[in-house]
Design an enzyme around this catalytic site. Structure first.
Site, short mmCIF file in Angstrom:
data_model
loop_
_atom_site.label_atom_id
_atom_site.label_comp_id
_atom_site.label_asym_id
_atom_site.label_seq_id
_atom_site.Cartn_x
_atom_site.Cartn_y
_atom_site.Cartn_z
N LYS A 110 6.00 -9.64 -5.31
CA LYS A 110 6.36 -10.22 -4.27
C LYS A 110 7.69 -10.47 -4.64
O LYS A 110 8.41 -10.98 -4.73
CB LYS A 110 5.80 -11.37 -4.22
CG LYS A 110 3.85 -11.41 -3.60
CD LYS A 110 3.93 -11.39 -2.30
CE LYS A 110 2.51 -10.38 -2.12
NZ LYS A 110 2.86 -9.78 -0.84
N LYS A 165 -5.90 -5.63 7.61
CA LYS A 165 -6.19 -7.20 7.17
C LYS A 165 -6.82 -7.62 8.36
O LYS A 165 -6.62 -7.53 9.64
CB LYS A 165 -5.46 -8.25 7.38
CG LYS A 165 -4.12 -8.21 5.81
CD LYS A 165 -3.12 -9.07 5.71
CE LYS A 165 -2.35 -9.01 4.64
NZ LYS A 165 -1.13 -8.17 4.23
MG MG Z 1 1.29 -7.23 2.90
#
Ligand code: MG
Length: 368
Positions: A165, A265
């Site tokens: 991240k 997703k």
């Molecule tokens: Mg991503």
């Protein structure tokens, strides 16, 4: 078969690590998860789950799921849940947008179709490829050395793919990428996911600052146009995620040569049906995919496993076992990670899960 009742449960999913941090100082400590139960007039009940990554990742938020299901429920009662394209047509006609709301309902209908036919969702989606699906581990944003240490720990658990991240200060992010790539071996995959966090000048500095390191760059900036600009300025392999929320952006990005892989997703695109449509198109076009969701518990993890394992191995870049990140079980029977991989549980019917009502408690809403 007819939908006789729709029941909605809310469950908090605290993180094992305590906090999940990503771009621009955003973080979540407890996820607001919704489980949808669809009862039919034929004793078959199906389950779906949706869990936004807080209210500021995608245009989705926990209470919005439950409000949206309440909006859709009157349109769905009496409809046949195994006619899944018709169910999606009803939802898309009754409520524009809000794909994450529809995802839990669509997922529950696939579970019902599996139970009705005696097949796993993986079989219904085309059949099983390979024995297991390789997973990536998301590495929460911290100081570079802490992230490297985290990777070392998860690598000992069998993971071979790591998604850093980033999307913070560009100098810090360059240091994060160097510190983590240094401890990885050839064949181990490193992805720097900025989650839209960089402005173009910041992204340009980072892709330049990592030189020829073996690292993937994921969704550096907020808009598609910004990402495309950065894509054309770097030779690093490139992944789009947040901008690919349906077929049209995928086709545009494919035409522009805007990415090498996408992150698919389930709730971002509106459920398993629409995810399958995008998945099948990506297979035909040769676009590799990370198959996952915004977040989730056991039911979403089972849905990911079923979609991922029905995808040809070469095209599935990775997937996620969200049930290993959180402390609460939403269902029994869900796939459990084994040496960095997961697979659809043998003999699964539908999604192959049994909801854990000790965790779910009583419904927060019921429609019949
Ligand atoms: Mg991503």
């Amino acid at each position: 078969m007819k939908i006789a009742a729709i029941n909605v449960y809310q469950v908090d999913l605290p993180l094992k690590e305590g906090r999940y941090s990503w771009a621009n100082g955003k973080y979540v400590e407890v996820f607001d998860c919704t489980v949808v139960e669809i009862e039919t007039d034929s004793k078959i009940t199906g389950y779906g789950e949706v869990c936004p990554l807080g209210p500021f990742y995608l245009p989705a938020y926990g209470p919005g799921v439950r409000t949206g299901v309440g909006e859709l429920a009157p349109h769905l009662l009496g409809a046949d849940p195994v006619e899944i394209n018709k169910i999606n047509h009803i939802m898309d006609t009754a409520l524009l947008g809000h794909p994450y709301v529809k995802s839990a309902i669509d997922m529950a209908c696939w579970d019902i179709l599996g139970k009705h036919t005696g097949l796993s969702v993986c079989d219904l989606m085309g059949g099983k490829f390979g024995e297991s699906v390789a997973l990536y581990r998301a590495i929460s944003q911290q100081a570079p050395d802490a992230m490297a240490k985290n990777i070392a720990g998860y690598r000992d658990e069998g993971y071979t793919k790591f998604q850093l991240k980033v999307g913070g200060d560009p100098d810090d992010d360059i240091a994060r990428i160097h510190a983590t790539r240094e401890i990885l071996d050839r064949g181990e995959v490193l992805i720097a996911d900025a989650n839209t966090g960089w402005l173009m000048h910041e992204a340009a500095r980072v892709v330049d600052g990592v030189g020829k390191l073996d690292v993937y760059i994921e969704q550096p900036c907020k808009s598609y146009e910004e990402c495309l600009t950065i894509r054309r300025r770097t030779a690093r392999p490139f992944i789009l995620d947040e901008n690919i929320d349906g077929l049209q952006p995928l086709l545009r990005a494919y035409g522009d040569g805007a990415m090498d892989a996408i992150n698919l997703k389930i709730s971002k695109v509106g459920g398993l049906s629409k995810a399958r449509q995008i998945r099948d198109l990506c297979v035909s076009l040769g676009i590799a995919m990370t198959i996952e969701d915004s977040w989730g518990g056991d039911i979403i993890t089972a849905a990911i496993a079923n979609l991922a394992q029905s995808t040809p191995e070469r095209l599935r870049f990775s997937a996620t076992d969200f049930n290993s990140y959180v402390t609460v079980q939403t269902a029994a029977g869900s796939p459990k990670r084994d040496n960095g991989c997961m697979s659809v549980v043998k003999g699964s019917i539908g999604l192959g899960i049994e909801p854990d009502f000790d965790s779910l408690g009583s419904p927060v809403a019921q429609y019949s």
